[in-house]
Motif scaffolding. Structure first.
Motif, PDB file in Angstrom:
ATOM      1  N   PHE A  88       0.832  -1.198   0.000  1.00 34.25           N
ATOM      2  CA  PHE A  88       0.000   0.000   0.000  1.00 34.25           C
ATOM      3  C   PHE A  88       0.868   1.250   0.000  1.00 34.25           C
ATOM      4  CE2 PHE A  88      -3.921  -2.209   1.189  1.00 34.25           C
ATOM      5  CZ  PHE A  88      -3.399  -3.382   1.704  1.00 34.25           C
ATOM      6  N   TYR A 133       0.209   5.292   1.360  1.00 30.42           N
ATOM      7  CA  TYR A 133      -0.643   6.278   2.013  1.00 30.42           C
ATOM      8  C   TYR A 133       0.049   7.635   1.934  1.00 30.42           C
ATOM      9  CZ  TYR A 133      -3.624   2.721   4.165  1.00 30.42           C
ATOM     10  OH  TYR A 133      -4.509   1.696   4.382  1.00 30.42           O
ATOM     11  N   GLN A 160       0.187  11.627   3.711  1.00 34.84           N
ATOM     12  CA  GLN A 160      -0.169  12.461   4.866  1.00 34.84           C
ATOM     13  C   GLN A 160       0.177  13.911   4.543  1.00 34.84           C
ATOM     14  OE1 GLN A 160       2.075  11.858   8.521  1.00 34.84           O
ATOM     15  NE2 GLN A 160       0.278  12.344   9.756  1.00 34.84           N
ATOM     16  N   SER A 192      -4.267  13.574   8.752  1.00 38.11           N
ATOM     17  CA  SER A 192      -4.089  12.155   8.973  1.00 38.11           C
ATOM     18  C   SER A 192      -3.656  11.463   7.679  1.00 38.11           C
ATOM     19  CB  SER A 192      -5.401  11.556   9.488  1.00 38.11           C
ATOM     20  OG  SER A 192      -5.187  10.232   9.897  1.00 38.11           O
ATOM     21  N   LEU A 193      -3.530  10.171   7.732  1.00 42.92           N
ATOM     22  CA  LEU A 193      -3.101   9.410   6.568  1.00 42.92           C
ATOM     23  C   LEU A 193      -4.293   9.064   5.695  1.00 42.92           C
ATOM     24  CD1 LEU A 193      -0.896   8.752   8.879  1.00 42.92           C
ATOM     25  CD2 LEU A 193      -0.262   6.874   7.359  1.00 42.92           C
ATOM     26  N   PHE A 243      -5.458   6.866   2.130  1.00 44.74           N
ATOM     27  CA  PHE A 243      -5.134   5.771   1.231  1.00 44.74           C
ATOM     28  C   PHE A 243      -4.920   6.290  -0.184  1.00 44.74           C
ATOM     29  CE2 PHE A 243      -5.400   1.593  -0.543  1.00 44.74           C
ATOM     30  CZ  PHE A 243      -6.193   1.678  -1.661  1.00 44.74           C
ATOM     31  N   LYS A 301      -3.269   0.323  -3.687  1.00 44.22           N
ATOM     32  CA  LYS A 301      -2.832  -0.950  -3.111  1.00 44.22           C
ATOM     33  C   LYS A 301      -2.519  -1.940  -4.225  1.00 44.22           C
ATOM     34  CE  LYS A 301      -7.545  -2.787  -2.557  1.00 44.22           C
ATOM     35  NZ  LYS A 301      -8.570  -3.229  -1.574  1.00 44.22           N
ATOM     36  N   LYS A 336       3.900  13.867   3.034  1.00 41.45           N
ATOM     37  CA  LYS A 336       4.702  12.726   3.448  1.00 41.45           C
ATOM     38  C   LYS A 336       4.019  11.464   2.958  1.00 41.45           C
ATOM     39  CE  LYS A 336       7.569  11.143   7.237  1.00 41.45           C
ATOM     40  NZ  LYS A 336       8.069  11.465   8.595  1.00 41.45           N
ATOM     41  N   PHE A 387       3.854   7.259   2.810  1.00 44.59           N
ATOM     42  CA  PHE A 387       4.194   6.046   3.540  1.00 44.59           C
ATOM     43  C   PHE A 387       3.886   4.818   2.692  1.00 44.59           C
ATOM     44  CE2 PHE A 387       5.157   7.626   7.739  1.00 44.59           C
ATOM     45  CZ  PHE A 387       4.492   8.835   7.805  1.00 44.59           C
ATOM     46  N   PHE A 410      -0.445  -4.152   9.630  1.00 43.85           N
ATOM     47  CA  PHE A 410       0.302  -3.363   8.681  1.00 43.85           C
ATOM     48  C   PHE A 410       1.676  -3.043   9.224  1.00 43.85           C
ATOM     49  CE2 PHE A 410      -3.331  -2.961   6.206  1.00 43.85           C
ATOM     50  CZ  PHE A 410      -3.186  -2.055   5.161  1.00 43.85           C
ATOM     51  N   TYR A 411       2.665  -3.050   8.330  1.00 47.40           N
ATOM     52  CA  TYR A 411       3.998  -2.575   8.674  1.00 47.40           C
ATOM     53  C   TYR A 411       4.274  -1.369   7.783  1.00 47.40           C
ATOM     54  CZ  TYR A 411       4.432  -6.908  11.175  1.00 47.40           C
ATOM     55  OH  TYR A 411       4.219  -7.929  12.048  1.00 47.40           O
ATOM     56  N   PHE A 412       4.582  -0.259   8.417  1.00 46.31           N
ATOM     57  CA  PHE A 412       4.813   0.978   7.691  1.00 46.31           C
ATOM     58  C   PHE A 412       6.298   1.283   7.569  1.00 46.31           C
ATOM     59  CE2 PHE A 412       0.691   2.968   7.090  1.00 46.31           C
ATOM     60  CZ  PHE A 412      -0.110   2.258   7.955  1.00 46.31           C
ATOM     61  N   GLY A 413       6.682   1.863   6.419  1.00 44.27           N
ATOM     62  CA  GLY A 413       7.998   2.435   6.321  1.00 44.27           C
ATOM     63  C   GLY A 413       8.050   3.739   7.098  1.00 44.27           C
ATOM     64  N   LYS A 414       9.236   4.336   7.157  1.00 42.65           N
ATOM     65  CA  LYS A 414       9.404   5.557   7.938  1.00 42.65           C
ATOM     66  C   LYS A 414       8.880   6.790   7.208  1.00 42.65           C
ATOM     67  CE  LYS A 414      13.308   3.900  10.656  1.00 42.65           C
ATOM     68  NZ  LYS A 414      14.721   4.127  11.067  1.00 42.65           N
ATOM     69  N   TYR A 442      -1.513   3.490  16.709  1.00 43.85           N
ATOM     70  CA  TYR A 442      -0.146   3.735  16.289  1.00 43.85           C
ATOM     71  C   TYR A 442       0.343   5.026  16.933  1.00 43.85           C
ATOM     72  CZ  TYR A 442      -0.764   0.475  12.350  1.00 43.85           C
ATOM     73  OH  TYR A 442      -0.986  -0.632  11.568  1.00 43.85           O
ATOM     74  N   HIS A 478      10.797   7.554  12.918  1.00 44.48           N
ATOM     75  CA  HIS A 478      10.293   6.200  13.169  1.00 44.48           C
ATOM     76  C   HIS A 478       9.082   5.839  12.317  1.00 44.48           C
ATOM     77  CE1 HIS A 478      12.836   5.075  16.589  1.00 44.48           C
ATOM     78  NE2 HIS A 478      12.737   6.319  16.973  1.00 44.48           N
ATOM     79  N   GLY A 479       8.473   6.773  11.697  1.00 41.36           N
ATOM     80  CA  GLY A 479       7.256   6.457  10.976  1.00 41.36           C
ATOM     81  C   GLY A 479       6.145   6.105  11.942  1.00 41.36           C
ATOM     82  N   PHE A 523      -2.302   7.821  16.443  1.00 42.79           N
ATOM     83  CA  PHE A 523      -3.337   7.619  15.438  1.00 42.79           C
ATOM     84  C   PHE A 523      -4.082   6.323  15.716  1.00 42.79           C
ATOM     85  CE2 PHE A 523      -2.815  10.975  12.453  1.00 42.79           C
ATOM     86  CZ  PHE A 523      -1.480  11.343  12.514  1.00 42.79           C
ATOM     87  N   GLN A 540      -7.607  -1.952   3.439  1.00 44.79           N
ATOM     88  CA  GLN A 540      -7.364  -0.533   3.623  1.00 44.79           C
ATOM     89  C   GLN A 540      -7.625  -0.150   5.060  1.00 44.79           C
ATOM     90  OE1 GLN A 540      -9.581   1.916   0.931  1.00 44.79           O
ATOM     91  NE2 GLN A 540      -9.307   3.776   2.151  1.00 44.79           N
ATOM     92  N   PHE A 574      -7.934   6.043   8.985  1.00 39.28           N
ATOM     93  CA  PHE A 574      -7.280   6.669  10.119  1.00 39.28           C
ATOM     94  C   PHE A 574      -8.108   7.807  10.694  1.00 39.28           C
ATOM     95  CE2 PHE A 574      -3.049   4.888  10.407  1.00 39.28           C
ATOM     96  CZ  PHE A 574      -2.923   4.230   9.200  1.00 39.28           C
ATOM     97  N   GLY A 575      -7.969   7.961  12.007  1.00 35.57           N
ATOM     98  CA  GLY A 575      -8.492   9.155  12.643  1.00 35.57           C
ATOM     99  C   GLY A 575      -7.556  10.326  12.422  1.00 35.57           C
ATOM    100  N   GLU A 576      -7.943  11.491  12.955  1.00 33.38           N
ATOM    101  CA  GLU A 576      -7.203  12.719  12.718  1.00 33.38           C
ATOM    102  C   GLU A 576      -5.958  12.856  13.590  1.00 33.38           C
ATOM    103  OE1 GLU A 576      -9.242  13.592   9.591  1.00 33.38           O
ATOM    104  OE2 GLU A 576      -7.719  14.991  10.346  1.00 33.38           O
TER     105      GLU A 576
END
Lengths: 113, 114
Positions: free
Chosen positions: A34, A36, A38, A43-44, A46, A49, A88, A90, A101-105, B35, B41-42, B90, B102, B105-107
């Motif tokens: 995925f 995302y 920001q 917030s993030l 989508f 995917k 930004k 992700f 989910f595993y996110f990059g930095k 999160y 760190h993301g 978040f 998918q 996310f909240g704000e």
């Protein structure tokens, strides 16, 4: 172990140029991948995917991403870039059957008008 | 439109105090996540839940508890807040898998621990 790497913390380019944000992953099985975005102070959201099938997937806001199993990459692309794309980004991996989910930095993109 | 709302949006707490961050989703998703986002760190997973009554530890659960009393609500609890827990938190919901996959996310909740 699962992991996602975004090697570029910051990318700056001029409006009208092509953008490509890099993402590589490590996962022992077929990944769900995925992107995302920001925007500042938000917030993030989508973008797109990849689940299976076509290696190029299209998303919202004119973005697309190319999945390459050969080098475990999932790079985000857009041409041309617009100043409003500054945000930004992700990359994320969903572990199959793990429901997480595993996110990059993240990569901070600045598009100069 | 899927909706995730967090409260409070901003919180200043003192060291040693108790903090509760709340999250509500109207998506009827089974899974919910907390999160934290820190520079360099993301996003890192603290706790998650598969449904009402369940909570699971994520990658960085130390110093945090979670509670999922209903499908809609998922709280993150800091019993004894420390300055290292200053961050943006978040909440997200989702029913992951090939057909959805998918997160919504909240704000975000900005927490400052003094």
């Amino acid at each position: 172990a699962q992991s996602v790497d975004q090697p570029d913390a910051h990318v700056t380019l001029s409006e009208g140029a092509s953008l490509e944000l890099r993402c590589s992953y490590s996962y022992s099985a077929a990944p769900y991948l995925f992107w995302y975005v920001q925007y500042p102070g938000q917030s993030l959201q989508f973008l797109l995917k990849y689940i299976t099938g076509d290696t190029v997937v299209k998303g919202t806001k004119g973005f697309e991403a190319e999945f390459r199993k050969s080098n475990s990459s999932f790079n985000l692309k857009k041409s041309p870039a617009h100043w409003s794309d500054s945000a930004k980004y992700f990359c994320a991996l969903e572990g199959w059957g793990y429901q997480n989910f595993y996110f990059g930095k993240g990569t901070s993109l600045t598009v100069i008008p | 439109e899927a909706a995730v709302t967090q409260s409070p949006r901003n919180k200043v707490a003192v060291t040693g105090g108790k903090v509760t961050l709340s999250c509500n989703q109207t998506n009827n998703h089974n899974n919910m996540y907390w999160y934290r986002q820190d520079t360099g760190h993301g996003l890192r997973l603290i706790h998650y839940s598969y449904g009402a009554g369940s909570t699971e530890k994520g990658d960085i659960p130390d110093g945090y508890k979670a509670s999922r009393p209903s499908q809609e609500n998922f709280s993150l609890i800091l019993e004894l807040a420390t300055p290292s827990q200053t961050s943006v938190y978040f909440c997200a919901s989702g029913d992951l898998g090939a057909n959805t996959g998918q997160l919504y996310f909240g704000e975000g909740s900005k927490l400052t621990v003094l």
